[in-house]
Design a protein around this motif. Structure first.
Motif, short mmCIF file in Angstrom:
data_model
loop_
_atom_site.label_atom_id
_atom_site.label_comp_id
_atom_site.label_asym_id
_atom_site.label_seq_id
_atom_site.Cartn_x
_atom_site.Cartn_y
_atom_site.Cartn_z
N ASP A 15 0.84 -1.20 0.00
CA ASP A 15 0.00 0.00 0.00
C ASP A 15 0.87 1.25 0.00
O ASP A 15 0.55 2.25 -0.65
CB ASP A 15 -0.92 0.00 1.22
N ARG A 59 2.21 1.60 -3.47
CA ARG A 59 1.13 2.10 -4.32
C ARG A 59 0.98 3.62 -4.18
O ARG A 59 0.89 4.35 -5.17
CB ARG A 59 -0.18 1.43 -3.94
N LEU A 75 0.42 -5.56 -5.97
CA LEU A 75 -0.06 -4.21 -6.33
C LEU A 75 -1.45 -4.27 -6.98
O LEU A 75 -2.20 -3.29 -6.92
CB LEU A 75 0.94 -3.53 -7.26
N SER A 131 -3.60 -3.95 -3.96
CA SER A 131 -3.46 -2.62 -3.36
C SER A 131 -4.16 -1.57 -4.20
O SER A 131 -4.90 -0.71 -3.68
CB SER A 131 -1.99 -2.27 -3.18
N PHE A 132 -3.95 -1.60 -5.50
CA PHE A 132 -4.62 -0.65 -6.38
C PHE A 132 -6.11 -0.94 -6.46
O PHE A 132 -6.91 -0.03 -6.71
CB PHE A 132 -3.99 -0.67 -7.77
N GLN A 152 -8.00 1.11 -4.21
CA GLN A 152 -8.07 2.53 -4.59
C GLN A 152 -9.23 2.65 -5.59
O GLN A 152 -9.05 2.76 -6.80
CB GLN A 152 -6.75 2.97 -5.22
N THR A 164 -6.84 0.82 -12.86
CA THR A 164 -5.45 0.41 -13.03
C THR A 164 -5.39 -0.78 -13.98
O THR A 164 -6.24 -1.68 -13.93
CB THR A 164 -4.83 0.00 -11.68
#
Length: 272
Positions: free
Chosen positions: A70, A73, A106, A109-110, A113, A118
């Motif tokens: 995170d 990111r 990732l 993690s993305f 968001q 992404t």
């Protein structure tokens, strides 16, 4: 004359008041529904907690274990937004640096968001890589997409509502030639136009042992260099960073597999 001047002023005010509407009509924004439809075409996938634990995908469910990814990111997003970067390559000096595991973490993690879209593409065409870590089977590979043999709509997968993933089913013949071709640049431009991702993360081959990166990295905005603690030598990292800087902007260097844990950094940095 005064009446004429007043009429002119009134007409100017009316014109100025309407001009934003006319500009909006002349240049309509792309309807959000069309983007939703494009992303909805991608086949969704989920990941079991057992497979995530086996393959060290600690970012799947968030929490303190996801802290290092995170943080990465967030740092990526800060620099990308500040510099207007969208295409970010993940590169390592040699194999087994944890680059693909980092790319996989990732994704999750993305995925949290939620206000961003992404795209994560496995462009290490010489191996299965990301598909293996995620435990996914796929028909074809990104080489087919880059050559125009298959559409990303048919090939790509989607995690949640906002992360699109491109995978490989195995080794691709002529990987270097494919990555360096003008067709690849055209396909990347099309993906960016069609899906409008806020960030594109490109999992690239190691620098040592092949020339895949050298003709391709002109197509990205920047690169992150991922090295392996206690295995990647200072000389290897230095040479790799200099090579990258000649090809694109180096966003930063990430040290994977470090033995330093929570007591040193607050989060478990180096868990990839």
């Amino acid at each position: 004359m005064e009446k004429l001047q007043a009429a002119i002023e009134k007409a100017r005010r009316q014109r100025d008041g309407k001009s934003p509407v006319r500009r909006s009509q002349e240049r309509p924004a792309k309807p959000p529904a069309s983007m939703s439809e494009a992303w909805a075409e991608l086949k969704p996938f989920e990941l079991s907690s057992s497979l995530a634990q086996k393959n060290r995908l600690v970012s799947l469910n968030g929490g303190s274990s996801a802290g290092p990814f995170d943080m990465l990111r967030t740092r990526i997003l800060q620099q990308a937004i500040n510099n207007g970067w969208k295409r970010i390559a993940l590169v390592s000096p040699h194999s087994a640096c944890g680059k693909t595991t980092t790319a996989a973490n990732l994704i999750f993690s993305f995925g949290r968001q939620s206000d961003l879209r992404t795209m994560v593409l496995d462009l290490d065409l010489r191996r299965q890589g990301l598909a293996k870590v995620l435990g996914l089977q796929c028909d074809g590979n990104m080489g087919d997409v880059l050559q125009g043999k298959k559409s990303f709509a048919d090939h790509g997968r989607r995690f949640g509502d906002n992360v699109a993933v491109g995978l490989n089913s195995g080794e691709v013949v002529n990987a270097s030639e494919i990555l360096q071709s003008s067709q690849t640049k055209a396909v990347l431009d099309e993906l960016q136009d069609d899906y409008e991702p806020d960030v594109m993360l490109l999992d690239m081959p190691p620098l040592i042992g092949a020339d895949d990166n050298f003709g391709f990295l002109q197509n990205v905005d920047c690169a992150i260099l991922l090295a392996e603690a206690e295995r990647s030598t200072i000389e290897q990292v230095d040479v790799a960073e200099r090579q990258l800087s000649e090809l694109t902007t180096v966003m930063g260097v990430v040290l994977n597999k470090s033995r330093f844990g929570d007591s040193a950094y607050g989060y478990g940095y180096g868990t990839a």
